[in-house]
Design an enzyme around this catalytic site. Structure first.
Site, PDB file in Angstrom:
ATOM      1  N   CYS A   1      52.660   6.024 -76.676  1.00 17.74           N
ATOM      2  CA  CYS A   1      52.638   4.586 -76.875  1.00 17.74           C
ATOM      3  C   CYS A   1      51.164   4.192 -77.503  1.00 17.74           C
ATOM      4  O   CYS A   1      50.263   4.485 -76.985  1.00 17.74           O
ATOM      5  CB  CYS A   1      52.587   3.763 -75.409  1.00 17.74           C
ATOM      6  SG  CYS A   1      52.464   2.199 -75.483  1.00 17.74           S
TER       7      CYS A   1
ATOM      8  N   CYS B   1      54.286   1.984 -83.925  1.00 14.26           N
ATOM      9  CA  CYS B   1      54.737   1.694 -82.641  1.00 14.26           C
ATOM     10  C   CYS B   1      55.859   2.790 -82.530  1.00 14.26           C
ATOM     11  O   CYS B   1      56.743   3.082 -83.335  1.00 14.26           O
ATOM     12  CB  CYS B   1      55.202   0.428 -82.365  1.00 14.26           C
ATOM     13  SG  CYS B   1      55.881   0.067 -80.889  1.00 14.26           S
TER      14      CYS B   1
END
EC number: 5.1.1.3
Length: 287
Positions: free
Chosen positions: A96, A208
């Site tokens: 992440c 992302c």
């Protein structure tokens, strides 16, 4: 139509067969706030198919992009600690971008095993661009973090960086993995700032881990020849190196499994998807 491209050093990578006894394998924990980390897990598993994997997603606090740094650090350390109590961990991958930019120092201070983070692939993008314009597609939090700005200043001073921060893309990736369809019109609206440029980015960083899940849709909308770059292959190589150089590996013969922080109809729908990714079951993690 754009072209998908993942790593500046990508070659034809075959799976690395482990010399370890397949009945006893070291454990790699892959963590994300949602299902985007599966894109990183997929690259690691492709390179290291014989390992024992645990995937944890914090669907209770998803998405992390709108949370404070203090909240994220405390949350991630708590969850990794809870998994450590259940499983002997060899390596932890924080799949992440948001969590990686704020929680790695605390994790490395707390735990003795290696912790690998994910950062936007600014450096390879700056090397690959042909027209000097690099697009950064990430959450607003990642776009605005000082860490991202430092990467740009360090590795892309000769480039023009055009950033789009979107939480909606994260939601679209989750919808797709749950079996839903992604609207091209919504993607066009998100990407509109680039689509109207006379000189748009020819290289786009997927900043992302959710966004590689939308690569198929993105390449249909971005200009022909646009390269998409993410960090998956680089993270897989780093993980492989760490496994090879770890001493005193604690191994397990358990099946790979996934954990979530809350159970609902959405997680029920994910079970067959996670099974396709190689996880035997999905459990709620009690911290």
């Amino acid at each position: 139509m754009a072209i998908a491209f993942q790593d500046v050093n990508t070659t034809s990578l075959g799976a690395i067969t482990s010399d370890l006894n397949k009945a006893a394998r070291p454990t790699v924990l892959v963590f994300d706030s949602g299902v985007g980390g599966l894109s990183i897990y997929q690259e690691i598993r492709q390179l290291l198919p014989d390992l024992h994997y645990i995937y944890v997603f914090d669907n209770e606090a998803f998405p992390y992009g709108e949370k404070s740094e203090e909240f994220i650090v405390e949350r991630v350390v708590q969850i990794v600690g809870a998994i450590q109590q259940k499983h002997p961990l060899t390596i932890v991958v924080i799949a992440c971008n948001t969590a990686s930019t704020v929680s790695l120092p605390a994790l490395r201070e707390r735990f003795s095993f290696p912790v690998v983070g994910v950062v936007p692939a600014i450096k390879p993008a700056a090397k690959l661009t042909r027209n000097g314009v690099v697009g950064l597609l990430a959450t607003r939090a990642t776009v605005n973090r000082s860490y991202t700005k430092e990467l740009i200043e360090k590795f892309a001073t000769g480039c023009r960086i055009e950033s789009i921060g979107s939480a909606e893309l994260v939601e679209l990736a989750e919808i797709k993995l749950h079996g839903g369809k992604v609207s091209p019109d919504i993607l066009k609206k998100i990407l509109k700032p680039w689509l109207g440029m006379k000189k748009p980015p020819d290289t786009v960083v997927l900043g992302c881990t959710h966004f590689p899940l939308l690569a198929e849709e993105l390449v249909q909308i971005l200009p022909d020849g646009t390269r998409l770059i993410d960090s998956g292959v680089a993270i897989a190589r780093r993980t492989a190196w760490l496994v090879k150089h770890q001493n005193n590996l604690v191994c397990t013969s358990a099946d790979s499994l996934a954990y979530c922080m809350k159970v609902n109809t959405d997680t029920d729908a994910l079970i067959p998807v996670l099974q396709e990714y190689g996880f035997s079951k999905l459990e709620k993690l009690i911290t």
